[in-house]
Design a protein around this motif. Structure first.
Motif, mmCIF file in Angstrom:
data_model
loop_
_atom_site.group_PDB
_atom_site.id
_atom_site.type_symbol
_atom_site.label_atom_id
_atom_site.label_comp_id
_atom_site.label_asym_id
_atom_site.label_seq_id
_atom_site.Cartn_x
_atom_site.Cartn_y
_atom_site.Cartn_z
ATOM 1 N N GLY A 1 10.575 21.902 -15.476
ATOM 2 C CA GLY A 1 10.771 23.340 -15.497
ATOM 3 C C GLY A 1 12.177 23.709 -15.901
ATOM 4 O O GLY A 1 12.950 22.860 -16.350
ATOM 5 N N GLN A 2 12.479 24.974 -15.727
ATOM 6 C CA GLN A 2 13.799 25.484 -16.048
ATOM 7 C C GLN A 2 14.542 25.843 -14.764
ATOM 8 O O GLN A 2 13.946 26.358 -13.813
ATOM 9 C CB GLN A 2 13.720 26.728 -16.938
ATOM 10 N N VAL A 3 15.850 25.559 -14.774
ATOM 11 C CA VAL A 3 16.696 25.870 -13.626
ATOM 12 C C VAL A 3 17.778 26.858 -14.040
ATOM 13 O O VAL A 3 18.110 26.980 -15.228
ATOM 14 C CB VAL A 3 17.349 24.599 -13.031
ATOM 15 N N GLU A 4 18.306 27.551 -13.036
ATOM 16 C CA GLU A 4 19.472 28.397 -13.257
ATOM 17 C C GLU A 4 20.387 28.274 -12.055
ATOM 18 O O GLU A 4 19.921 28.102 -10.922
ATOM 19 C CB GLU A 4 19.089 29.850 -13.523
ATOM 20 N N GLU A 5 21.679 28.354 -12.317
ATOM 21 C CA GLU A 5 22.660 28.249 -11.248
ATOM 22 C C GLU A 5 22.605 29.498 -10.373
ATOM 23 O O GLU A 5 22.460 30.612 -10.867
ATOM 24 C CB GLU A 5 24.062 28.101 -11.843
ATOM 25 N N ASP A 6 22.694 29.285 -9.086
ATOM 26 C CA ASP A 6 22.780 30.385 -8.118
ATOM 27 C C ASP A 6 24.158 30.277 -7.473
ATOM 28 O O ASP A 6 24.425 29.336 -6.728
ATOM 29 C CB ASP A 6 21.675 30.260 -7.064
ATOM 30 N N THR A 7 25.028 31.198 -7.763
ATOM 31 C CA THR A 7 26.412 31.120 -7.293
ATOM 32 C C THR A 7 26.621 31.765 -5.927
ATOM 33 O O THR A 7 27.741 31.741 -5.406
ATOM 34 C CB THR A 7 27.364 31.783 -8.308
ATOM 35 N N ARG A 8 25.561 32.261 -5.328
ATOM 36 C CA ARG A 8 25.714 32.928 -4.024
ATOM 37 C C ARG A 8 26.009 31.921 -2.911
ATOM 38 O O ARG A 8 25.415 30.837 -2.855
ATOM 39 C CB ARG A 8 24.449 33.710 -3.669
ATOM 40 N N ARG A 9 26.903 32.300 -2.044
ATOM 41 C CA ARG A 9 27.264 31.469 -0.898
ATOM 42 C C ARG A 9 26.038 31.196 -0.032
ATOM 43 O O ARG A 9 25.860 30.092 0.490
ATOM 44 C CB ARG A 9 28.362 32.153 -0.077
ATOM 45 N N GLU A 10 25.168 32.182 0.139
ATOM 46 C CA GLU A 10 23.981 32.031 0.982
ATOM 47 C C GLU A 10 23.086 30.893 0.501
ATOM 48 O O GLU A 10 22.484 30.191 1.306
ATOM 49 C CB GLU A 10 23.173 33.342 1.017
ATOM 50 N N ALA A 11 23.006 30.721 -0.802
ATOM 51 C CA ALA A 11 22.191 29.637 -1.350
ATOM 52 C C ALA A 11 22.817 28.276 -1.035
ATOM 53 O O ALA A 11 22.116 27.325 -0.700
ATOM 54 C CB ALA A 11 22.023 29.816 -2.854
ATOM 55 N N ARG A 12 24.142 28.189 -1.133
ATOM 56 C CA ARG A 12 24.824 26.929 -0.793
ATOM 57 C C ARG A 12 24.698 26.632 0.701
ATOM 58 O O ARG A 12 24.511 25.478 1.102
ATOM 59 C CB ARG A 12 26.296 26.981 -1.209
#
Length: 131
Positions: free
Chosen positions: A74-85
């Motif tokens: 599939g395709q991925v995209e970066e999630d820069t949100r602190r909540e995701a980390r």
């Protein structure tokens, strides 16, 4: 998607494939989580794999568990949100806390924006799941 997540967690180590130019690249990964209903993987934003996923978001994962194997694409995209980390760290603290902190400016997460996973075995028909 939940089935893919559980399968990858059970694998312990799974392998992520990316592309650099016209050459495939593969490496072991071990951390995965679900955040806001999406499957996430984690890496260091200084690594080649990070650059490869940014340049070409098409990735593939493969892993084995109890005589079966999974293929995810599939395709991925970066999630820069602190909540995701934070979600990634909470789900994988034992392994990730040795390498990262949530605010170290190195740890970054990618979410699958679409894709599919298929579990195969020698004795049963393949089972396909959507991401």
């Amino acid at each position: 998607m939940k089935e893919i997540y559980e399968y990858l967690k059970n694998c312990g180590t799974f392998y992520l494939a990316t592309e650099e130019g016209d050459k495939p690249q593969m490496r072991p990964f071990g951390a995965v989580c679900v955040f806001e209903g999406k499957l996430y993987i984690v890496t260091n934003n200084k690594k080649e794999v990070y650059k490869q996923m940014k340049a070409n978001p098409n990735v593939a994962i493969s892993g084995m568990y109890k005589g079966t194997w999974i293929r995810v694409s599939g395709q991925v995209e970066e999630d820069t949100r602190r909540e995701a980390r934070v979600a990634m760290m909470d789900a994988n603290n034992a392994s990730l806390s040795k390498m990262y902190t949530v605010d170290d400016n190195l740890m970054t997460v990618f979410r699958f924006v679409n894709g599919k996973g298929t579990v195969y075995s020698f004795t049963k028909n393949p089972v396909e799941y959507s991401l």
